[in-house]
Design a protein around this motif. Structure first.
Motif, short mmCIF file in Angstrom:
data_model
loop_
_atom_site.label_atom_id
_atom_site.label_comp_id
_atom_site.label_asym_id
_atom_site.label_seq_id
_atom_site.Cartn_x
_atom_site.Cartn_y
_atom_site.Cartn_z
N MET A 1 33.97 42.51 37.38
CA MET A 1 34.32 41.13 37.55
C MET A 1 34.08 40.74 39.00
N PRO A 2 33.31 39.70 39.21
CA PRO A 2 32.91 39.35 40.57
C PRO A 2 34.06 38.94 41.48
N PHE A 3 35.16 38.48 40.94
CA PHE A 3 36.25 38.02 41.78
C PHE A 3 37.16 39.15 42.24
N LEU A 4 36.97 40.36 41.72
CA LEU A 4 37.78 41.50 42.13
C LEU A 4 37.23 42.09 43.42
N PRO A 5 38.11 42.55 44.31
CA PRO A 5 37.64 43.19 45.54
C PRO A 5 36.83 44.44 45.24
N ALA A 6 35.89 44.77 46.11
CA ALA A 6 35.02 45.93 45.90
C ALA A 6 35.84 47.22 45.84
N MET A 8 39.76 48.66 45.69
CA MET A 8 41.18 48.37 45.54
C MET A 8 41.94 49.67 45.71
N THR A 9 42.97 49.62 46.53
CA THR A 9 43.76 50.82 46.78
C THR A 9 45.09 50.79 46.05
N SER A 10 45.42 49.66 45.45
CA SER A 10 46.68 49.58 44.72
C SER A 10 46.56 48.58 43.58
N SER A 11 47.48 48.70 42.65
CA SER A 11 47.48 47.76 41.53
C SER A 11 47.88 46.36 42.00
N ALA A 17 44.28 39.47 42.94
CA ALA A 17 42.98 38.89 42.59
C ALA A 17 43.07 38.13 41.27
N ILE A 18 43.75 38.70 40.29
CA ILE A 18 43.92 38.04 39.00
C ILE A 18 44.72 36.75 39.16
N ARG A 19 45.77 36.82 39.94
CA ARG A 19 46.64 35.66 40.17
C ARG A 19 45.87 34.51 40.80
N LYS A 20 44.97 34.82 41.75
CA LYS A 20 44.18 33.77 42.40
C LYS A 20 43.17 33.16 41.44
N HIS A 21 42.54 33.99 40.62
CA HIS A 21 41.48 33.51 39.75
C HIS A 21 42.01 32.82 38.48
N PHE A 22 43.14 33.28 37.97
CA PHE A 22 43.75 32.70 36.76
C PHE A 22 45.20 32.31 37.06
N PRO A 23 45.41 31.25 37.84
CA PRO A 23 46.78 30.89 38.22
C PRO A 23 47.63 30.40 37.05
N GLU A 27 52.24 36.21 35.39
CA GLU A 27 52.00 37.59 35.82
C GLU A 27 52.62 38.59 34.85
N ARG A 28 53.69 38.22 34.22
CA ARG A 28 54.36 39.16 33.29
C ARG A 28 53.45 39.55 32.12
N TRP A 29 52.50 38.68 31.74
CA TRP A 29 51.55 39.04 30.67
C TRP A 29 50.70 40.22 31.10
N TYR A 30 50.20 40.15 32.34
CA TYR A 30 49.37 41.24 32.83
C TYR A 30 50.17 42.52 32.97
N ARG A 31 51.33 42.39 33.57
CA ARG A 31 52.16 43.58 33.80
C ARG A 31 52.56 44.25 32.48
N ARG A 32 52.95 43.47 31.50
CA ARG A 32 53.34 44.03 30.21
C ARG A 32 52.16 44.73 29.53
N SER A 33 51.01 44.11 29.57
CA SER A 33 49.82 44.71 28.97
C SER A 33 49.45 46.01 29.66
N MET A 34 49.52 46.02 30.99
CA MET A 34 49.20 47.23 31.74
C MET A 34 50.21 48.35 31.44
N GLU A 35 51.48 48.00 31.30
CA GLU A 35 52.49 49.01 30.96
C GLU A 35 52.19 49.66 29.61
N ILE A 36 51.85 48.84 28.65
CA ILE A 36 51.55 49.35 27.31
C ILE A 36 50.31 50.24 27.34
N LEU A 37 49.27 49.77 28.03
CA LEU A 37 48.03 50.56 28.11
C LEU A 37 48.25 51.89 28.84
N GLN A 38 49.01 51.86 29.91
CA GLN A 38 49.27 53.10 30.65
C GLN A 38 50.09 54.07 29.81
#
Length: 86
Positions: A1-6, A8-11, A17-23, A27-38
């Protein structure tokens, strides 16, 4: 994804980056999805039906947001190009 930094050292950099591109997305949607996937990937846990549904809904909402931000060529690629690509 072009808007992501080249690099990244942390989540948190990813979420910034996601917050800036899709305001418009909570944020809880992303966090919940990442928790489930992890949990599924690294914990080896089997997902419950409601967790699968949560991921499905997140994917559908993400797809609609990305589609909405595209120009005509991008929309055609998403609609038709991804159907035939393997």
């Amino acid at each position: 994804m072009p808007f992501l930094p080249a690099k990244m050292t942390s989540s948190e950099q990813f979420f910034d980056a996601i917050r800036k591109h899709f305001p418009e997305v909570p944020e809880r949607w992303y966090r919940r999805s990442m928790e489930i996937l992890q949990r599924a990937k690294f914990g080896g846990k089997k997902l419950a039906p409601y967790e699968i549904y949560t991921l499905y809904c997140f994917e559908e909402k993400s797809h609609r947001m990305v589609y909405k931000k595209q120009n005509v060529g991008g929309k055609l690629w998403i609609r038709y190009g991804l159907c035939v690509e393997k």
